[in-house]
Scaffold this active site. Structure first.
Site, PDB file in Angstrom:
ATOM      1  N   ASP A 150       0.828  -1.215   0.000  1.00  0.00           N
ATOM      2  CA  ASP A 150       0.000   0.000   0.000  1.00  0.00           C
ATOM      3  C   ASP A 150       0.864   1.268   0.000  1.00  0.00           C
ATOM      4  O   ASP A 150       1.695   1.451   0.884  1.00  0.00           O
ATOM      5  CB  ASP A 150      -0.917  -0.011   1.232  1.00  0.00           C
ATOM      6  CG  ASP A 150      -2.248   0.635   0.944  1.00  0.00           C
ATOM      7  OD1 ASP A 150      -2.265   1.862   0.737  1.00  0.00           O
ATOM      8  OD2 ASP A 150      -3.263  -0.079   0.912  1.00  0.00           O
ATOM      9  N   SER A 199      -6.648   4.438  -1.581  1.00  0.00           N
ATOM     10  CA  SER A 199      -6.758   3.014  -1.240  1.00  0.00           C
ATOM     11  C   SER A 199      -8.134   2.437  -1.546  1.00  0.00           C
ATOM     12  O   SER A 199      -8.253   1.306  -2.015  1.00  0.00           O
ATOM     13  CB  SER A 199      -6.425   2.797   0.236  1.00  0.00           C
ATOM     14  OG  SER A 199      -5.101   3.210   0.479  1.00  0.00           O
ATOM     15  N   ASP A 218     -16.825  24.609  -2.762  1.00  0.00           N
ATOM     16  CA  ASP A 218     -15.862  23.685  -3.381  1.00  0.00           C
ATOM     17  C   ASP A 218     -14.981  24.430  -4.382  1.00  0.00           C
ATOM     18  O   ASP A 218     -14.133  23.831  -5.044  1.00  0.00           O
ATOM     19  CB  ASP A 218     -16.600  22.539  -4.083  1.00  0.00           C
ATOM     20  CG  ASP A 218     -17.491  21.774  -3.115  1.00  0.00           C
ATOM     21  OD1 ASP A 218     -17.042  21.531  -1.979  1.00  0.00           O
ATOM     22  OD2 ASP A 218     -18.622  21.443  -3.485  1.00  0.00           O
ATOM     23  N   ARG A 226     -25.895  28.602  -3.500  1.00  0.00           N
ATOM     24  CA  ARG A 226     -26.217  27.228  -3.084  1.00  0.00           C
ATOM     25  C   ARG A 226     -26.819  27.178  -1.675  1.00  0.00           C
ATOM     26  O   ARG A 226     -27.535  26.230  -1.339  1.00  0.00           O
ATOM     27  CB  ARG A 226     -24.975  26.327  -3.170  1.00  0.00           C
ATOM     28  CG  ARG A 226     -23.807  26.792  -2.332  1.00  0.00           C
ATOM     29  CD  ARG A 226     -22.575  25.906  -2.497  1.00  0.00           C
ATOM     30  NE  ARG A 226     -22.721  24.663  -1.762  1.00  0.00           N
ATOM     31  CZ  ARG A 226     -21.862  23.642  -1.842  1.00  0.00           C
ATOM     32  NH1 ARG A 226     -20.824  23.715  -2.658  1.00  0.00           N
ATOM     33  NH2 ARG A 226     -22.045  22.550  -1.136  1.00  0.00           N
ATOM     34  N   ARG A 265     -24.356  14.529  -7.253  1.00  0.00           N
ATOM     35  CA  ARG A 265     -24.327  14.099  -5.844  1.00  0.00           C
ATOM     36  C   ARG A 265     -25.704  14.338  -5.228  1.00  0.00           C
ATOM     37  O   ARG A 265     -26.234  15.436  -5.322  1.00  0.00           O
ATOM     38  CB  ARG A 265     -23.251  14.867  -5.083  1.00  0.00           C
ATOM     39  CG  ARG A 265     -23.174  14.446  -3.630  1.00  0.00           C
ATOM     40  CD  ARG A 265     -21.919  14.924  -2.967  1.00  0.00           C
ATOM     41  NE  ARG A 265     -22.195  15.367  -1.611  1.00  0.00           N
ATOM     42  CZ  ARG A 265     -21.259  15.747  -0.755  1.00  0.00           C
ATOM     43  NH1 ARG A 265     -19.997  15.764  -1.140  1.00  0.00           N
ATOM     44  NH2 ARG A 265     -21.573  16.139   0.457  1.00  0.00           N
ATOM     45  N   ASP A 309     -27.111  14.384  -1.962  1.00  0.00           N
ATOM     46  CA  ASP A 309     -27.566  14.928  -0.672  1.00  0.00           C
ATOM     47  C   ASP A 309     -28.125  16.345  -0.744  1.00  0.00           C
ATOM     48  O   ASP A 309     -29.109  16.662  -0.086  1.00  0.00           O
ATOM     49  CB  ASP A 309     -26.467  14.817   0.402  1.00  0.00           C
ATOM     50  CG  ASP A 309     -25.201  15.571   0.057  1.00  0.00           C
ATOM     51  OD1 ASP A 309     -25.006  15.907  -1.132  1.00  0.00           O
ATOM     52  OD2 ASP A 309     -24.384  15.820   0.972  1.00  0.00           O
ATOM     53  N   HIS A 357      -1.590   2.624  -5.038  1.00  0.00           N
ATOM     54  CA  HIS A 357      -1.326   4.026  -5.395  1.00  0.00           C
ATOM     55  C   HIS A 357       0.045   4.375  -4.840  1.00  0.00           C
ATOM     56  O   HIS A 357       0.620   3.614  -4.060  1.00  0.00           O
ATOM     57  CB  HIS A 357      -2.383   4.977  -4.803  1.00  0.00           C
ATOM     58  CG  HIS A 357      -2.509   4.864  -3.310  1.00  0.00           C
ATOM     59  ND1 HIS A 357      -1.622   5.451  -2.433  1.00  0.00           N
ATOM     60  CD2 HIS A 357      -3.396   4.201  -2.533  1.00  0.00           C
ATOM     61  CE1 HIS A 357      -1.963   5.160  -1.188  1.00  0.00           C
ATOM     62  NE2 HIS A 357      -3.037   4.382  -1.229  1.00  0.00           N
ATOM     63  N   HIS A 371      -1.058  11.280  -1.287  1.00  0.00           N
ATOM     64  CA  HIS A 371      -0.809  10.272  -2.318  1.00  0.00           C
ATOM     65  C   HIS A 371      -0.249  10.963  -3.558  1.00  0.00           C
ATOM     66  O   HIS A 371      -0.236  12.189  -3.644  1.00  0.00           O
ATOM     67  CB  HIS A 371      -2.109   9.544  -2.678  1.00  0.00           C
ATOM     68  CG  HIS A 371      -2.694   8.778  -1.542  1.00  0.00           C
ATOM     69  ND1 HIS A 371      -3.999   8.332  -1.524  1.00  0.00           N
ATOM     70  CD2 HIS A 371      -2.154   8.376  -0.370  1.00  0.00           C
ATOM     71  CE1 HIS A 371      -4.226   7.684  -0.391  1.00  0.00           C
ATOM     72  NE2 HIS A 371      -3.129   7.708   0.320  1.00  0.00           N
TER      73      HIS A 371
END
Length: 514
Positions: free
Chosen positions: A12, A62, A154, A185, A260, A262, A444, A462
């Protein structure tokens, strides 16, 4: 007959980086892995971006890595799946999207496109809106209106204006579409039943009520001048001669391009539920063709879904169980969910004949304090599983390069890699003693870059670097092909086991004749 057992060993966070600076993998003394890469077929595999179903250039992780491996196919997230369908052209033949377009043609009504105008990629992506405008153009629709929900969470807090300008330019280029309303939003994407907010957004969309502006860019500029950034822009309607240019009316079509669920549910309920009680709708429920990009909530009626969730069937674990094969999954706590739940396509229950062997991770504050973690105990269990000859397949994960790599502490990460190398040596010796076969890989990169090359600061994330693929003790007349990805590993193992790849797995075996 194939050799037994077949071992899949996942190191890993073990990536490959040509630079040695801050590269714990290059700096570690790892005689075993160095020898295996020299003596056996070894190639670099892709474990990031579109090769694992993520946006291009995005580092792997992962969860995604194990999901792709276990599935034997690239598992696209909604974002990348829709992007890919636009690129491939399938998007323009989507049944539900076409249904929305055909309704407008039949009734001579308007097509309304709404969603978060952003490239954040969390709830939506502006390129998906561009795809919808292209679809409208191809069908010759004239009454096409965009209701822009502004982001600022975002994305940067005042990036909305530049997205608006980019959208205006795209609509001018295509010759289709106008912006009819703008809403932060905060109002339209609530998820905590604050219906007073949603009501204001709905009033702008349907009743043409709210702040008025001559055009969308002006509306946003005026909001900024008041010190109100994207997220909180008041529901604003674009007006001409004192009237909203495009309130949503009966028999119109709506395509909601958020993927998405929600924060898309409440406004969708307000449009689609017959006995809605969040606030009073002046005209009740309008008859509409309402299309959602994904399934926001199965309990919401009067809507259709353009991109249904793809379930992952016939994962490697399922396939082995179906063929009466035994399998073991071995990991320490930190990566146990990855070799079980994620490797099985997000299914918690073990398959028939699947043994799960969990080793506790050490209880330390941070893993630089114990870089060997529980690797030796994992290796003990692995050697035992190999030599018992109980299992057809053994899947094992060594967590160290990733978990210690996340600390950004080079000396500790070097020790972590060295500890894993010794464990690989023990497993290799056990494997040869029973004439088994093994495929070594990583999910990765991480430990191969612990410094940010732009500013010299510690780098703890990563990477997008390739990972090793090593074929151990299979058949000397075979080698591995270049250019593979994680989805190709299980098809390789299936060929190594002299079995037939199921049709659901679209990965391609890496084995090639020399």
């Amino acid at each position: 007959m194939s050799k037994k057992p077949t071992v899949l060993m996942i190191l890993d966070g073990y990536g490959l980086n040509e630079k040695t600076e801050g590269n714990a993998i290059a700096l570690a003394k790892k005689p075993v892995l160095d020898k295996l890469m020299k003596d056996y077929p070894f190639v670099k595999g892709n474990a990031s971006g579109m090769a694992v179903g993520l946006p291009e250039g995005q580092m792997g992780n992962s969860e995604v890595g194990h999901l792709n491996m276990g599935a034997g196919r690239i598992v696209y997230q909604e974002l990348t799946r829709i992007t890919k369908e636009i690129q491939d052209g399938d998007f323009f033949e989507n049944t539900q999207l076409i249904k929305a377009v055909e309704n407008c043609k039949k009734n001579n009504t308007a097509l309304h496109l709404f969603g978060l105008l952003s490239d954040g990629g969390v709830h939506s992506h502006i390129t998906h809106l561009y795809g919808l405008l292209e679809l409208a153009k191809r069908h010759g629709l004239e009454n096409v209106y965009v209701h822009a929900f502004l982001d600022g969470r975002d994305t940067a807090p005042t990036s909305g204006k530049s997205f608006m300008e980019a959208l205006e330019a795209k609509m001018a280029e295509l010759g289709v579409g106008r912006i009819a309303s703008v809403t932060g939003r905060y109002y339209v994407m609530d998820r905590d039943n604050r219906w007073d907010r949603v009501e204001k957004a709905y009033a702008a969309l349907v009743d043409g009520e709210g702040v008025e502006a001559a055009n969308a860019v002006e509306a946003v500029a005026a909001s900024y001048a008041e010190g109100v950034n994207d997220e909180f822009v008041l529901p604003t309607v674009v007006v001409k001669d004192g009237k909203a240019i495009a309130p949503i009316k009966a028999n119109d079509s709506i395509i909601f391009f958020n993927f998405r669920p929600d924060r898309a549910r409440e406004i969708t309920r307000a449009f689609c539920t017959d006995d809605f009680d969040g606030f009073v709708r002046k005209s009740g429920r309008l008859p509409l063709t309402y299309v959602c990009f994904s399934e926001y909530d199965v309990t919401i009626p009067n809507k259709s879904v353009a991109f249904e969730k793809v379930s992952i069937t016939n994962t490697f674990g399922e396939y082995l169980a179906e063929h009466g094969k035994t399998q073991a999954r071995i990991a320490e706590t930190e990566k146990y969910a990855h070799v079980t739940f994620f490797f099985n396509g997000g299914v918690e229950a073990p398959n028939e004949g699947e043994d799960r062997i969990l080793v506790n991770s050490p209880k330390v504050a941070t893993y630089d304090l114990q870089p060997e973690m529980s690797a030796n105990a994992v290796a003990d269990k692995l050697v035992e599983a190999i030599t018992s000859l109980k299992y057809d397949v053994i899947i094992v994960n060594f967590a160290n390069p990733d978990m210690v790599g996340h600390t950004g502490i080079s000396d500790a990460a070097i020790k972590a890699v060295e500890a894993v190398d010794a464990c690989v040596g023990r497993a290799y010796d056990a494997l040869l003693s029973v004439d088994g076969q093994m495929f070594i890989c990583a999910d990765h990169g991480n430990a191969e870059q612990l410094v940010d090359y732009t500013n010299g600061e510690p780098f703890t994330a990563h990477t997008t670097n390739p990972v090793p693929f090593i074929l151990i003790n299979y058949d000397d007349s075979y080698t591995l092909r270049e250019g593979g990805c994680l989805a190709d590993i299980i098809p390789t193992l299936i060929e190594m086991m002299k079995m037939e790849q199921p049709k659901e797995m679209t990965g391609k075996s890496l084995l090639i004749k020399k």
